[in-house]
Design an enzyme around this catalytic site. Sequence first.
Site, PDB file in Angstrom:
ATOM      1  N   ASP A 185      -2.981 -10.594  -2.179  1.00  0.00           N
ATOM      2  CA  ASP A 185      -3.539 -10.047  -0.935  1.00  0.00           C
ATOM      3  C   ASP A 185      -4.985  -9.631  -1.200  1.00  0.00           C
ATOM      4  OD1 ASP A 185      -2.361  -8.612   1.837  1.00  0.00           O
ATOM      5  OD2 ASP A 185      -4.088  -7.573   0.974  1.00  0.00           O
TER       6      ASP A 185
ATOM      7  N   HIS B  83      -6.550  -7.078  -0.286  1.00  0.00           N
ATOM      8  CA  HIS B  83      -6.668  -5.639  -0.551  1.00  0.00           C
ATOM      9  C   HIS B  83      -5.909  -5.284  -1.831  1.00  0.00           C
ATOM     10  CE1 HIS B  83      -7.036  -6.072   3.901  1.00  0.00           C
ATOM     11  NE2 HIS B  83      -8.058  -5.250   3.700  1.00  0.00           N
TER      12      HIS B  83
ATOM     13  N   HIS C 195       0.816  -1.227   0.000  1.00  0.00           N
ATOM     14  CA  HIS C 195       0.000   0.000   0.000  1.00  0.00           C
ATOM     15  C   HIS C 195       0.848   1.274   0.000  1.00  0.00           C
ATOM     16  CE1 HIS C 195      -3.597  -2.319   0.491  1.00  0.00           C
ATOM     17  NE2 HIS C 195      -3.267  -2.757   1.692  1.00  0.00           N
TER      18      HIS C 195
ATOM     19  N   ASP D 292      -4.851 -12.583   3.690  1.00  0.00           N
ATOM     20  CA  ASP D 292      -6.098 -12.089   4.283  1.00  0.00           C
ATOM     21  C   ASP D 292      -7.336 -12.370   3.432  1.00  0.00           C
ATOM     22  OD1 ASP D 292      -4.945 -10.315   2.500  1.00  0.00           O
ATOM     23  OD2 ASP D 292      -4.954  -8.598   3.866  1.00  0.00           O
TER      24      ASP D 292
HETATM   25 ZN   LIG Z   1      -4.349  -7.018   2.860  1.00  0.00          ZN
END
Ligand SMILES: [Zn+2]
Length: 308
Positions: A159, A161, A122, A243
């Site tokens: 991931d 996200h 991120h 996740d």
């Molecule tokens: Zn994540």
Amino acid sequence: MTTALLTHADCLGHVTPDGHPERVARLEHILHALEALELKRVTAPLAADDDLLRIHPESYIRDIRVARPADGFAQIDGDTFLSSGSVDAAYRAAGAAVRAVDLVLGGEASNAFCAIRPPGHHAEFETAMGFCLFGNAALAAKHALDHHGLNRVAVVDFDVHHGNGTQGLLWDEARALVITSQQMPLWPGSGRPEETGVHDTVLNIPLAPGSGGAEMRAAYETKAFPRLRAFRPELIIISAGFDAHQDDPLANLNWATDDFAWITAELCRIADEVCDGRIVSTLEGGYDLNALAQATRAHVEELIKAAR
Ligand SMILES: [Zn+2]
């Protein structure tokens, strides 16, 4: 040949406030789960500032160093905190990614897994975000391209996200293919299919909330893998977040541990076809401690199988 495991005790020195999901225990559980595996264990070096400058401006690197508190916490984003050990941890995480590329491209390991924190996907050019300080996976890609002289590198980010940071750092990099799957809608909100990069080298794969391994496998088989094979990368970098697991508290996908083994085995198969099996994987998210440990172990076991 072997699978390398890169980590450093400094990555346990990045402490977050009570109740924060990105916590020291994550890495402790992972290291415990990997204890019995046959791995080439490598101490992660501190990244050099020259390496970090491949992806972040000098002012940002300085800001992160200056923000380090002597004790307690410094908050630098809605959910990103620094403790006194965080800067060293971030330098070790980035250093692990760089060293892993050196080991795999230098023929000292077939593939490598970086058990590191803070995560990186991120982190944007000059903005820390979502528990991430430095863009570890994007740095690995840039290091492989600019230092080792590769012409084509792929980053695959599974991931849950969106890897907004990796996507942004490699947005105008024609030599890097970025494939990222993510639950949508979900924080940070980016990652729509129409986000394709300056040179059409970004592939975003949204996955519906509540979907599971079958939907993920179909999406990768029809969209990601053909694109990856066609690009013929000389190295595959994995942003390995766990996740999307059904037990994870931060998202709503329903992957089982076996799905992480499957996607890893498939990526290893493609790597065997196109780049002598060369894979560098770096840890991103995963917040249920047991699911994280099991899925990470399944991931690393597939890397080991492929390295034989
Ligand atoms: Zn994540």
